[in-house]
Design a protein around this motif. Structure first.
Motif, mmCIF file in Angstrom:
data_model
loop_
_atom_site.group_PDB
_atom_site.id
_atom_site.type_symbol
_atom_site.label_atom_id
_atom_site.label_comp_id
_atom_site.label_asym_id
_atom_site.label_seq_id
_atom_site.Cartn_x
_atom_site.Cartn_y
_atom_site.Cartn_z
ATOM 1 N N TYR A 14 2.652 7.030 9.461
ATOM 2 C CA TYR A 14 3.815 6.137 9.377
ATOM 3 C C TYR A 14 3.613 4.846 10.143
ATOM 4 O O TYR A 14 4.273 3.841 9.852
ATOM 5 C CB TYR A 14 5.114 6.835 9.780
ATOM 6 C CG TYR A 14 5.112 7.542 11.114
ATOM 7 C CD1 TYR A 14 4.956 8.920 11.183
ATOM 8 C CD2 TYR A 14 5.298 6.851 12.290
ATOM 9 C CE1 TYR A 14 4.973 9.582 12.386
ATOM 10 C CE2 TYR A 14 5.323 7.506 13.504
ATOM 11 C CZ TYR A 14 5.157 8.878 13.549
ATOM 12 O OH TYR A 14 5.175 9.518 14.748
ATOM 13 N N LEU A 23 0.364 5.274 0.810
ATOM 14 C CA LEU A 23 -0.696 6.068 1.425
ATOM 15 C C LEU A 23 -0.880 7.434 0.798
ATOM 16 O O LEU A 23 0.004 7.952 0.125
ATOM 17 C CB LEU A 23 -0.393 6.280 2.903
ATOM 18 C CG LEU A 23 -0.371 5.021 3.742
ATOM 19 C CD1 LEU A 23 -0.014 5.394 5.156
ATOM 20 C CD2 LEU A 23 -1.723 4.347 3.692
ATOM 21 N N GLN A 24 -2.034 8.006 1.092
ATOM 22 C CA GLN A 24 -2.400 9.340 0.645
ATOM 23 C C GLN A 24 -1.230 10.307 0.837
ATOM 24 O O GLN A 24 -0.762 10.505 1.932
ATOM 25 C CB GLN A 24 -3.596 9.819 1.463
ATOM 26 C CG GLN A 24 -4.251 11.045 0.928
ATOM 27 C CD GLN A 24 -5.748 11.022 1.201
ATOM 28 O OE1 GLN A 24 -6.291 10.003 1.555
ATOM 29 N NE2 GLN A 24 -6.401 12.137 1.020
ATOM 30 N N PHE A 68 1.558 2.779 7.658
ATOM 31 C CA PHE A 68 2.427 2.366 6.544
ATOM 32 C C PHE A 68 3.373 1.247 6.993
ATOM 33 O O PHE A 68 3.597 0.290 6.251
ATOM 34 C CB PHE A 68 3.209 3.583 6.034
ATOM 35 C CG PHE A 68 3.960 3.319 4.756
ATOM 36 C CD1 PHE A 68 3.302 2.856 3.632
ATOM 37 C CD2 PHE A 68 5.326 3.553 4.688
ATOM 38 C CE1 PHE A 68 3.994 2.625 2.454
ATOM 39 C CE2 PHE A 68 6.023 3.333 3.509
ATOM 40 C CZ PHE A 68 5.354 2.861 2.395
ATOM 41 N N HIS A 70 14.511 2.499 7.403
ATOM 42 C CA HIS A 70 13.225 2.015 6.899
ATOM 43 C C HIS A 70 13.414 0.776 6.029
ATOM 44 O O HIS A 70 12.672 -0.194 6.147
ATOM 45 C CB HIS A 70 12.524 3.109 6.082
ATOM 46 C CG HIS A 70 11.936 4.201 6.915
ATOM 47 N ND1 HIS A 70 12.639 5.301 7.317
ATOM 48 C CD2 HIS A 70 10.701 4.368 7.422
ATOM 49 C CE1 HIS A 70 11.867 6.087 8.027
ATOM 50 N NE2 HIS A 70 10.674 5.545 8.106
ATOM 51 N N VAL A 92 0.850 -1.197 0.000
ATOM 52 C CA VAL A 92 0.000 0.000 0.000
ATOM 53 C C VAL A 92 0.884 1.245 0.000
ATOM 54 O O VAL A 92 1.905 1.285 0.680
ATOM 55 C CB VAL A 92 -0.900 0.015 1.255
ATOM 56 C CG1 VAL A 92 -1.715 1.299 1.309
ATOM 57 C CG2 VAL A 92 -1.829 -1.179 1.265
ATOM 58 N N ALA A 101 8.497 6.138 -0.279
ATOM 59 C CA ALA A 101 7.391 5.275 0.132
ATOM 60 C C ALA A 101 7.099 4.231 -0.947
ATOM 61 O O ALA A 101 6.857 3.063 -0.650
ATOM 62 C CB ALA A 101 6.146 6.108 0.417
ATOM 63 N N ASN A 122 3.573 11.881 5.386
ATOM 64 C CA ASN A 122 3.807 11.464 6.761
ATOM 65 C C ASN A 122 3.950 9.961 6.874
ATOM 66 O O ASN A 122 3.742 9.390 7.921
ATOM 67 C CB ASN A 122 2.669 11.953 7.659
ATOM 68 C CG ASN A 122 2.484 13.441 7.526
ATOM 69 O OD1 ASN A 122 3.458 14.176 7.519
ATOM 70 N ND2 ASN A 122 1.249 13.882 7.384
ATOM 71 N N ALA A 123 4.278 9.326 5.755
ATOM 72 C CA ALA A 123 4.323 7.868 5.777
ATOM 73 C C ALA A 123 5.648 7.359 6.324
ATOM 74 O O ALA A 123 5.810 6.165 6.523
ATOM 75 C CB ALA A 123 4.079 7.304 4.386
ATOM 76 N N LEU A 124 6.606 8.257 6.543
ATOM 77 C CA LEU A 124 7.909 7.810 7.028
ATOM 78 C C LEU A 124 8.109 8.237 8.472
ATOM 79 O O LEU A 124 7.717 9.336 8.872
ATOM 80 C CB LEU A 124 9.023 8.398 6.147
ATOM 81 C CG LEU A 124 8.922 8.050 4.657
ATOM 82 C CD1 LEU A 124 10.055 8.702 3.895
ATOM 83 C CD2 LEU A 124 8.946 6.548 4.454
ATOM 84 N N ASN A 125 8.731 7.355 9.231
ATOM 85 C CA ASN A 125 9.038 7.614 10.635
ATOM 86 C C ASN A 125 10.025 8.791 10.723
ATOM 87 O O ASN A 125 11.150 8.677 10.255
ATOM 88 C CB ASN A 125 9.640 6.337 11.214
ATOM 89 C CG ASN A 125 9.946 6.449 12.684
ATOM 90 O OD1 ASN A 125 9.919 7.537 13.240
ATOM 91 N ND2 ASN A 125 10.241 5.327 13.307
ATOM 92 N N TYR A 155 8.790 2.430 15.945
ATOM 93 C CA TYR A 155 8.014 3.453 15.244
ATOM 94 C C TYR A 155 7.153 4.257 16.210
ATOM 95 O O TYR A 155 7.245 5.478 16.248
ATOM 96 C CB TYR A 155 7.175 2.808 14.130
ATOM 97 C CG TYR A 155 8.016 2.454 12.930
ATOM 98 C CD1 TYR A 155 8.945 1.418 13.000
ATOM 99 C CD2 TYR A 155 7.941 3.180 11.755
ATOM 100 C CE1 TYR A 155 9.760 1.111 11.930
ATOM 101 C CE2 TYR A 155 8.765 2.877 10.665
ATOM 102 C CZ TYR A 155 9.664 1.842 10.761
ATOM 103 O OH TYR A 155 10.478 1.558 9.699
ATOM 104 N N LEU A 177 9.747 1.607 -0.841
ATOM 105 C CA LEU A 177 9.541 0.693 0.287
ATOM 106 C C LEU A 177 8.449 -0.315 -0.036
ATOM 107 O O LEU A 177 8.564 -1.503 0.286
ATOM 108 C CB LEU A 177 9.165 1.480 1.547
ATOM 109 C CG LEU A 177 10.313 2.204 2.240
ATOM 110 C CD1 LEU A 177 9.783 3.180 3.282
ATOM 111 C CD2 LEU A 177 11.255 1.196 2.891
ATOM 112 N N ALA A 178 7.392 0.163 -0.682
ATOM 113 C CA ALA A 178 6.319 -0.754 -1.070
ATOM 114 C C ALA A 178 6.855 -1.788 -2.064
ATOM 115 O O ALA A 178 6.519 -2.962 -2.005
ATOM 116 C CB ALA A 178 5.151 0.019 -1.664
#
Ligand SMILES: Nc1ncnc2c1ncn2[C@@H]1O[C@H](COP(=O)(O)OP(=O)(O)O)[C@@H](O)[C@H]1O
Ligand code: SF4
Ligand SMILES: [Mg+2]
Lengths: 659, 326, 283
Positions: B225, A107-108, B228, A123, A105, A173, A112-115, B243, A176-177
């Motif tokens: 995150y 994301l939108q 994800f 990651h 997946v 992202a 903010n999908a990464l720590n 995380y 990573l997917a």
């Protein structure tokens, strides 16, 4: 992609869902029926788009298919089968296995999908390490390969997320997917909130990767244009249901559902000789009270007595449509049209009864009340620059490191009285800063801004309110632009009192007139509402009414439609055009959206990194651009070939029978 | 490291403000603390002119401009010359404080860090198992625990484990049979005496950290995150710790800095109840005996210690959050 | 503003934890008001056996100077509530003024107020209170109230300052300026009403701290020992070695009351947190 044979027949579907229902059961609120009986399947290697206005349940469906829903959402009924495994009720552990086996997946927007406290390398180690036992060096190698696939340098591995731009983060992202060696990737609004040019680049990357790596993809987006250009098949979703499922070229040329047709009519090519735009009045229904009969009926110009009953799915070729009236010849009413030359808002006629153009009539009524166009004065900017100190806040405040950013770098332009000028550019090009300087919310670092012979940049703070009777601004975000605690009548009323000094009956009359002018009728009804009781489009009308309360000569509109669904774009643009015509005010229209600029402006200025790179009459700039940046901006727009008629006899009423 | 250099001026200015506040306090108060202190000292024995002068520099003199007083005061502080204690006559204040400080630093410092670590871990667990019995018990229990005044918890523990059960000594920092020094018997005695005070500070402080961390975690668990990471098939452990908890820790560290003052206040009361030979008990004695020179110097020492600890916490924050570094 | 307060109150009441907290607060308030009716004796009457253990006529026993402990406990509610809410209110008002000005103003005012807030935040409160209380010539409830308010505003000011800055950057504030609103009107009608729940949180936070601080100061003997309050009850209990004589009720009862009052306020604050952060919302 045209060469790919129609899917299902060749392979077993990779993912199917049947009878899928999703409920949100929030604490202290009514349950929301966000997905209502969805049956779909995606064949191996297919690229499917899922479109609809916001709130139609797209993300919810995407999350349900990827088993990522969390409380208060749950799958209430139906099944999801991935690669012949029923994953509807799979426990967490087995689900991890499925993810490692290729269900990914993105994301939108991915911002903010990464720590935020972990380097990109970390990651990759987490994802690849969880999947297979690899040595650190092997992980690094794999990560570098993956990054190069998304066109990023290996040096990105040592960066933290905040050191990357939005587009780069989204690429990370995606990489990573891809590390999961996915067979199905669900992209939820992969490019929303990114700069236009970056959006295009990301979509190209996705398309290229799909061709190279060969994954199957579901691309969720509110932007039909973007999806049509990039997919084999499109599902149109409305109020929790799939209302049309068609091969992309077929949908682009002959949509069968009125909703799809209307969505398509909200797209246009700004470089065409003649540009027309339609809109969809109203807004999607509240899914905590699912409507009876066809959910689209209140907004549908074709609705008739049969529509009180829920329509059934009819198969059409490889797709389907869910509408009583299909197949009818679908002609979507247009709200605004522009041919080379003067602008031409469309008068109420034809489908007028169904089209939200109450505004036109109201504006006509209010005509002549406004200040005469002749008293308007030109606005001139000479060599305006603006530097910002960049503050980097420390954990508990205190000292800050300072840097200097030049947001606007020597801009000169002249907005004649009564003229409509567009200011376009990508994000960070300085558009908004320029607009805020013109209305006096920011002061230029150097250069001059004059209205008539008034030096705007030299105005003292206490003289600004008087200036704001002449120059007003329509803000970008209708959600943040209205105080959530005040009724919208209060909000507009305060501007009337302050700028016109009206009281008592005069005040009341003016308030109602303004609401009427922006098409919020009956005004008494709307004036009492709180912002959250209004839809986005209605809120933006309130914002416009507040700006009009000062009877300004110059209106600065900063991206007034960018936060709204495309279905509302035409209405608001139509309203702006009408108002300008009737009040004689000049308009500075700030946007990244070339199509809307084409529709409401005469002159166009293209801004890039604080500099003007090109300017001239809107249609000639767009139709024969001279600067490479303008060319790039235009190329970034997904174009759709459209025609609104359906070949007769293309529809079969008998389900299940191949055509 | 540039981050340290950037934080340094704040520390210096804050320290200066604290020192100045300490200068102004006795001078702004009604009455003349310096006069009172000198009068008391005179009752103890002869006060030399220099001793008298030292007190006046600290607490205010009836003559001389404020600016010159301030200058004298700063010089005295720099030389560690805080005057003479009345309670511990004729010991100078600096020596009295010097003897008490290690006790407090060892007890309060260790236990506060322990409470933070344990509380944070429990908070992570509660949030990760949200809605479970453990979560509910931890939330309710901690709310109640955090609401008890330190000194009350201390009294109850003292009564139950010291007086009734007799497991632990009830007063002081070490038993009268040993003398302070670097030997084993002293260490054992001191450790035994510190068990109840330590437990008090731990129990009273823990609740706040558990609740705070739980809330931070709940906030972070909704972030993109986390979704994800889960979508990428990371193990629940990795998601929870590397995380979620890792990010939820950041506001926790900031809160730790801000709560230090509170913890120190509570610890002072605990020391009073147990007659523990630290700074808090000393402050109590100074107040009871109206030993203003000692009291004023103690306030300065406590404030400066907390400010320094805060600075260290700030630096640790810089290590933990790459976004504020550079 | 009034409607916002009602809205926040209604949302609070819908939250289970907040409702529990508010209910406990109501009970304490009722006890404080009705103390003369509820208390079996005058709290100051000394005409009973000294240090008597619990009995039917003195359910909590009597103090070292022969007063009825239960009556003292009931009357003591008044002081704790008064100091708690009084200091809470005073601290919140200071916090609001400092926070809103520091958050909205630019230039030196912002810097100075921000610095003062951060300074008072890190200066340990109880030692400062002790020093202040030790210097002040009169000792009593008023002194404690002032001391606790002076030292208790910084946390609220910090939170309100950052919230004000956030709100001031929102488009509706710029829009209100363009609509011709003056600065005070913007502050009071646009910004402050959007902070009602934060103000409530500061209030209950400061009140909790005040209740605990008051007890601590009185326990140290920095209050007026002849006042009837939970703190002085503990002071006398400790001074008369109530524990060692087995009169643990003298100690346990006021302590439990303090803890119950403080947890009730914390519970209300959890509810307020949940309003601001939907993720904390419970079923
Ligand atoms: N956490 C939630 N709680 C309650 N309702 C929700 C929640 N998230 C989304 N919804 C509702 O579910 C419906 C579908 O939302 P969504 O899937 O996000 O639509 P889209 O992606 O098409 O914009 C909307 O009516 C929305 O209000
Ligand atoms: S069923 Fe009727 S109302 Fe619904 S879309 Fe078709 S024509 Fe419109
Ligand atoms: Mg969505």
């Amino acid at each position: 992609m045209d060469t790919r044979p129609p899917s299902q027949s060749e392979h077993a579907p990779l993912l199917t869902a049947s009878g899928l229902e999703v409920l949100y059961e929030p604490a202290g609120g009514p349950p929301v029926h966000a997905v209502r009986g969805v049956d779909i399947s995606i064949g191996q290697g297919q690229l499917v788009g899922l479109v609809g206005e916001s709130g139609c349940g797209k993300s919810t469906l995407g999350y349900a298919l990827a088993r990522l829903l969390r409380p208060p959402a749950r799958i209430a009924a139906g099944t999801v089968v991935f690669d012949s495994t029923d994953i509807t009720n799979l426990d967490r552990k087995s689900l991890r296995g499925i993810r490692h086996n290729g269900l990914a997946v993105v994301l939108q927007s991915g911002m903010n999908a990464l720590n935020p406290v972990r380097r990109v390398r970390g990651h990759f180690h987490d994802v690849l390490g969880a999947q297979q036992r690899l040595h650190a060096a092997e992980v690094d190698n794999t990560a570098e390969t993956l990054l190069s696939q998304v066109e990023l340098a290996p040096s990105v591995l040592d960066r933290y997320p905040h050191e990357l731009s939005g587009g780069m983060r989204q690429r990370v992202a995606i990489a990573l997917a891809l590390a999961l060696k996915p067979r199905l990737v669900v992209f939820d609004e992969p490019t929303t909130a990114l700069d236009v040019i970056v959006q295009r680049a990301i979509m190209d990357t996705i398309a290229r990767l799909q061709a190279e790596v060969g994954f199957t993809a579901l691309i969720i987006s509110h932007d039909l244009g973007l999806v049509l250009g990039a997919t084999d098949q499109v599902w149109v979703m409305y109020a929790g249901r799939i209302v049309e499922r068609r091969d992309s070229p077929a949908l682009a040329t002959g949509p069968l559902h009125p909703y799809s047709a209307a969505l398509l009519a909200c797209q246009g090519d700004p470089t065409a000789e003649k540009v027309e735009l339609g809109g969809i009045p109203g807004s999607p229904p509240d899914l905590s009270k699912p409507p009876e009969g066809c959910a689209f009926a209140p907004r549908c110009w074709l609705s008739g007595p049969p529509c009180k009953e829920e329509p059934h799915e009819k198969l059409v070729g490889t797709g389907s449509v869910t509408c009583h009236m299909a197949p009818t010849k679908l002609e979507v009413p247009k709200l605004i049209r522009r041919v080379d030359g003067p602008s031409e808002p469309i008068p109420d006629s034809g489908h007028g009864a169904k089209v939200p153009t109450t505004a036109s009539a109201a504006v006509a009524k209010g005509r002549g009340r406004h200040r005469d166009a002749t008293t308007a004065e030109p606005l001139a900017l000479i060599d305006v620059t603006k530097d910002f100190k960049t503050k980097r806040a420390a954990p508990s405040e205190g000292v800050q490191a300072q840097g200097l950013v030049q947001a606007v770098a020597g801009v000169s332009l002249r907005l004649e009285a009564g003229q409509a000028m567009g200011l376009v550019g990508g994000s960070g090009s300085g558009k908004t800063t320029l607009g805020r300087m013109i209305v006096g919310l920011e002061r230029p670092s150097s250069g001059s801004i004059t209205l008539g012979n008034l030096r705007v940049d030299k105005l003292r703070t206490r003289d600004l309110p008087r200036y704001w009777r002449r120059v007003q601004m329509v803000f970008q975000d209708p959600y943040a632009g209205l105080n959530p605690l005040h009724s919208v009548g209060y909000t507009v009323g305060r501007a009337i009192r302050n700028h016109q000094g009206l009281k008592g009956d005069d005040y009341r009359r003016e308030l109602l007139r303004l609401f009427d002018t922006v098409g919020l009728a009956p005004p008494e009804h709307y004036a009492a509402k709180l912002p959250h009781q209004l839809s986005g489009g209605q809120r933006q009308r309130v914002v416009i009414a507040r700006a009009l309360a000062a009877k300004p000569q110059v209106l600065v509109a900063d991206e007034p439609v960018s936060m709204l669904d495309v279905s509302l774009r035409a209405e608001i643009l139509h309203l702006l055009g009408e108002l300008r015509k009737n009040t004689g005010a000049s308009l500075l229209y700030i946007t990244h959206d070339l199509l809307s600029a084409r529709l409401v402006t005469d002159q166009l200025v293209v801004l890039r990194q604080g500099h003007i790179v090109e300017s001239g009459p809107t249609s000639s700039v767009l139709r024969s651009p001279s600067h490479p940046y303008t060319v790039e901006l235009i190329a970034a727009i997904p174009t759709v070939q459209q025609s609104q008629t359906v070949p007769a006899g293309a529809i079969t009423e008998r389900p299940g029978e191949p055509v | 490291m540039r981050y340290v250099l950037r934080r340094l001026p704040v520390l210096v200015i804050t320290l200066w403000a604290a020192v100045t506040l300490n200068f102004l306090l006795p001078r702004l108060m009604p009455g003349t603390p310096a006069g009172a202190a000198v009068a008391k000292l005179a009752g103890q024995g002869s006060v030399s002119a220099s001793q008298r002068r030292a007190i006046e520099v600290m607490l205010g003199v009836p003559h001389g401009s404020l600016a010159s007083q301030y200058w004298q005061y700063l010089k005295a502080i720099a030389g560690g010359n805080f005057g003479i204690s009345y309670t511990y006559f004729p010991e100078p204040v600096s020596k009295v404080i010097g003897a008490a400080l290690p006790w407090t630093l060892a007890l309060v410092g260790t236990v506060t860090v322990m409470a933070f670590v344990i509380g944070t871990l429990l908070g992570v667990l509660a949030a990760w198992k949200r809605g479970s019995i453990f979560d509910t018990a931890a939330s309710v229990g901690c709310t109640f625990m955090a609401a008890f005044p330190y000194f009350w918890t201390a009294l109850v523990l003292l009564y139950v484990f010291g007086f009734v059960a007799g497991w632990f000594p009830i007063r002081g920092g070490y038993s009268a049979s040993v003398s302070p020094g670097w030997d084993w018997s002293f260490f054992v005695s001191a450790l035994g005496h510190s068990v109840l005070p330590a437990f008090t500070i731990l129990v009273s402080g823990l609740g706040g950290w558990v609740l705070g961390m739980r809330n931070n975690m709940m906030g972070v668990l909704g972030e993109d995150y986390i979704v994800f990471a889960e979508a990428n098939g990371l193990s629940p452990r990795t998601v929870a710790l590397r995380y979620a908890a890792r990010n939820a820790l950041l506001p926790g560290v900031t809160a730790f800095g801000m709560a230090l003052g509170l913890v120190v206040g509570g610890s002072l009361l605990t020391e009073v109840v147990f007659g523990y030979p630290g700074i808090g008990y000393l402050l109590y004695n100074a107040v009871v005996n109206e030993d203003y020179p000692l009291m004023q110097a103690l306030f300065l020492v406590i404030t400066v210690s907390v400010l320094m600890a805060n600075f260290v916490v700030d630096l640790i924050y810089g290590l933990l959050d790459p976004r504020v570094r550079r | 503003m009034r409607t916002t307060i009602f809205r926040v109150a209604a949302t609070l009441w819908a939250n289970r934890k907040a409702r529990a907290g508010l209910s406990i607060l109501f009970v304490f308030a009722a006890v404080a008001v009705l103390a003369p009716l509820l208390a079996p004796y005058s709290p100051t009457a000394t005409n009973f056996a000294r240090s008597a253990p619990a009995s039917w006529s003195h359910p909590l026993g009597t103090t070292g100077s022969g007063q009825d402990a239960l009556s003292q406990l009931l009357y003591g509610t008044r002081i704790s509530l008064f100091v708690g809410f009084g200091a809470g209110l005073a601290a919140t008002i200071v916090a609001m003024l400092v926070g809103v000005v520091a958050g909205y103003a630019r230039g030196p005012i912002e810097v100075i107020l921000g610095f003062a807030t951060n300074l008072f935040l890190v200066i340990p409160g109880l030692p400062l209170m002790i020093v202040l209380a030790a210097y002040l010539p009169t000792r009593g409830v008023g002194t404690i109230l002032v001391v606790v308010s002076v030292t208790g505003w910084a946390w609220g000011a910090r939170v309100l300052r950052s919230q004000t800055a956030t709100l001031a950057a929102r488009e509706f504030v710029a829009a209100a300026r363009l609509a011709g609103e003056g600065i005070w009107r913007i502050v009071w009608h646009e910004i402050v009403p959007n902070m009602v729940s934060l103000l409530a949180a500061s209030f209950f936070g400061a009140s909790t701290a005040a209740v605990l601080a008051e007890a601590g100061l009185e326990f140290l003997g920095l209050g007026n020992p002849s006042t009837i309050s939970w703190g002085t009850m503990l002071f006398w209990a400790q001074n008369s070695n109530a524990l060692l004589t087995g009169q643990w009720a003298l100690l346990v009862a006021p302590g439990l009351c303090i803890a119950l009052l403080a947890s009730a306020m914390s519970l209300v604050n959890f509810g307020i947190d949940a309003i601001g952060n939907p993720r904390l919302r419970e079923r």
